[in-house]
Enzyme design. Structure first.
Site, mmCIF file in Angstrom:
data_model
loop_
_atom_site.group_PDB
_atom_site.id
_atom_site.type_symbol
_atom_site.label_atom_id
_atom_site.label_comp_id
_atom_site.label_asym_id
_atom_site.label_seq_id
_atom_site.Cartn_x
_atom_site.Cartn_y
_atom_site.Cartn_z
ATOM 1 N N GLY A 1 -14.591 -0.698 -0.093
ATOM 2 C CA GLY A 1 -14.111 -1.627 0.922
ATOM 3 C C GLY A 1 -12.638 -1.536 1.265
ATOM 4 C CD GLN A 2 -7.615 1.373 -0.963
ATOM 5 O OE1 GLN A 2 -8.300 1.994 -1.779
ATOM 6 N NE2 GLN A 2 -6.286 1.400 -0.933
ATOM 7 C CB THR A 3 -9.404 -1.577 5.476
ATOM 8 O OG1 THR A 3 -8.609 -2.699 5.071
ATOM 9 C CG2 THR A 3 -10.880 -1.948 5.459
ATOM 10 C CB VAL A 4 -4.392 -1.262 4.049
ATOM 11 C CG1 VAL A 4 -2.942 -0.796 4.043
ATOM 12 C CG2 VAL A 4 -4.679 -2.106 5.275
ATOM 13 C CG HIS B 1 -3.800 -3.846 -0.705
ATOM 14 N ND1 HIS B 1 -4.025 -2.615 -0.117
ATOM 15 C CD2 HIS B 1 -4.925 -4.573 -0.519
ATOM 16 C CE1 HIS B 1 -5.238 -2.600 0.413
ATOM 17 N NE2 HIS B 1 -5.818 -3.773 0.182
ATOM 18 C CG HIS C 1 -7.170 -8.548 -1.756
ATOM 19 N ND1 HIS C 1 -7.046 -8.867 -0.422
ATOM 20 C CD2 HIS C 1 -7.563 -7.249 -1.788
ATOM 21 C CE1 HIS C 1 -7.372 -7.808 0.315
ATOM 22 N NE2 HIS C 1 -7.682 -6.801 -0.488
HETATM 23 P P1 AMP Z 1 -8.306 -3.918 1.863
HETATM 24 O O1 AMP Z 1 -9.544 -4.122 2.641
HETATM 25 O O2 AMP Z 1 -8.447 -4.260 0.403
HETATM 26 O O3 AMP Z 1 -7.714 -2.575 2.101
HETATM 27 O O4 AMP Z 1 -7.316 -5.019 2.397
HETATM 28 C C1 AMP Z 1 -6.364 -4.857 3.390
HETATM 29 C C2 AMP Z 1 -5.809 -6.225 3.634
HETATM 30 O O5 AMP Z 1 -4.655 -6.093 4.404
HETATM 31 C C3 AMP Z 1 -6.761 -7.119 4.433
HETATM 32 O O6 AMP Z 1 -7.005 -8.314 3.695
HETATM 33 C C4 AMP Z 1 -6.007 -7.386 5.693
HETATM 34 O O7 AMP Z 1 -6.202 -8.690 6.153
HETATM 35 C C5 AMP Z 1 -4.578 -7.148 5.302
HETATM 36 N N1 AMP Z 1 -3.690 -6.702 6.355
HETATM 37 C C6 AMP Z 1 -3.927 -5.735 7.262
HETATM 38 N N2 AMP Z 1 -2.836 -5.561 8.050
HETATM 39 C C7 AMP Z 1 -1.897 -6.421 7.619
HETATM 40 C C8 AMP Z 1 -0.574 -6.722 8.003
HETATM 41 N N3 AMP Z 1 0.034 -6.085 9.002
HETATM 42 N N4 AMP Z 1 0.092 -7.675 7.313
HETATM 43 C C9 AMP Z 1 -0.483 -8.324 6.300
HETATM 44 N N5 AMP Z 1 -1.741 -8.089 5.909
HETATM 45 C C10 AMP Z 1 -2.445 -7.151 6.537
#
Ligand code: AMP
Ligand code: ZN
Length: 328
Positions: free
Chosen positions: A288-291, A295, A297
């Site tokens: 589920g990682q998108t960024v 990081h 949570h």
């Molecule tokens: P993940 O799915 O674990 O990679 O989580 C990425 C998280 O980054 C998600 O909860 C998003 O809501 C958060 N996110 C994405 N873009 C930003 C941003 N520019 N500033 C703060 N949070 C962000």
């Protein structure tokens, strides 16, 4: 006699072994002894120091002398080869020669030869040592032995002369044995370390985050999630760009952990409706990682925020939260 006996038996309040050792040395030396003799006697009881030099004996000096066929070893016993062929005057001559070699070496290099023992003990202030030992729960952070069983030292995770910081996140509590082993075996390449911690990618949103920052320390930073799962959902990230949890260094893990504790205190104080937290890393797109800047949570939870919170993070596979233990 009675006065001394009374003192030793009743009045001497001991916070260490020092007092009886000192009195014993004086008794054994005709009532007088210099500071050095007393200190050497105290040292002879410090098994953690002795153990450190046992390590040196086996792994360094013993190995070299065995290789050169000067000594042989059986279990814990070392034998000087050819000793039985020596006369007493030859023994004395060889002792004098060893003394001469020791003296020459010390004269040449001075007290620098003990720097590796000295550095650790002096550089780290008492209050920091206390914090590190407290954080480690009084146990060696490598083998887990408690401080009651073995003396603990505060160690730089990344050695100072390899660019490691004098910061609480770069300290760990190690027992004497683990610390000695680390010195002997740690050949990690720490060069370019400070350069490594400055790694930022120009096209990474988290490397370039500047808004909504709520806390930071040397290696990590925290900000509110832009699309919060619950109110005050926070992300804690290493400042350095790396993809996921498994690429973090120990000092970064320490820094993020410390920040998480600070955030928990802050959030719980300013929002008393928070009654629990979910903490987690998504690692890899299949998880589920998108960024793809590591990081963590930190998601505040409140009583009644979902109908059935049971299972918490287990709910990332729908329907798996509420499990029923198998009965045997
Ligand atoms: P993940 O799915 O674990 O990679 O989580 C990425 C998280 O980054 C998600 O909860 C998003 O809501 C958060 N996110 C994405 N873009 C930003 C941003 N520019 N500033 C703060 N949070 C962000
Ligand atoms: Zn990044």
């Amino acid at each position: 006699m009675n006065k001394l006996k009374d003192f030793i038996e009743k009045k001497m309040s001991m916070s260490h072994i020092y007092q009886p050792v000192m009195i014993k040395v004086l008794l054994e030396n005709g009532g007088t002894a210099d500071k050095k003799t007393i200190a050497q006697n105290i040292l002879s009881y410090d098994f953690s120091q002795v153990e450190y030099y046992e390590g040196i004996t086996n792994n360094m000096v013993g190995r070299v002398l065995r290789k050169n066929e000067v000594v042989s070893r059986y279990k814990n016993i070392y034998d000087l080869k050819l000793f039985k062929d020596l006369s007493s005057s030859e023994i004395q001559e060889l002792i004098d020669l060893c003394d001469q070699k020791i003296e020459e070496y010390i004269n040449q290099r001075g007290t620098k030869i003990w720097e590796h023992r000295r550095r650790n003990r002096k550089a780290i202030p008492g209050s920091t040592r206390y914090k590190v030992l407290k954080r480690a729960d009084g146990r060696c952070e490598l083998c887990g032995i408690s401080k009651e069983e073995k003396a603990l030292e505060v160690d730089h995770i990344i050695p100072k002369n390899n660019g490691g910081e004098d910061s609480i996140d770069n300290y760990q509590a190690l027992c004497f044995s683990c610390n000695a082993n680390k010195r002997d075996t740690d050949d990690t390449d720490f060069r370019n370390l400070n350069v490594k911690y400055q790694t930022r990618l120009s096209d990474c949103i988290f490397c370039n985050i500047s808004r909504n920052i709520i806390a930071e320390n040397e290696l990590s930073i925290a900000f509110y999630d832009k699309f919060p799962v619950t109110s005050k959902h926070v992300l804690v990230i290493p400042k350095r760009h790396c993809n996921d949890y498994f690429e973090l260094s120990q000092p970064e893990i320490n820094a993020m952990n410390r920040l998480t504790h600070e955030l928990k205190t802050k959030l719980s104080k300013e929002d008393t409706s928070i009654t629990g937290y979910n903490i987690g890393f998504n690692t890899g797109s299949d998880a589920g990682q998108t960024v793809f800047h590591c990081h963590m949570h930190l998601i505040p939870r409140r009583k009644g925020d979902v109908e059935n919170p049971i299972g918490g993070v287990r709910n990332l596979i729908p329907g798996k939260g509420d499990y029923k233990p198998k009965l045997h």
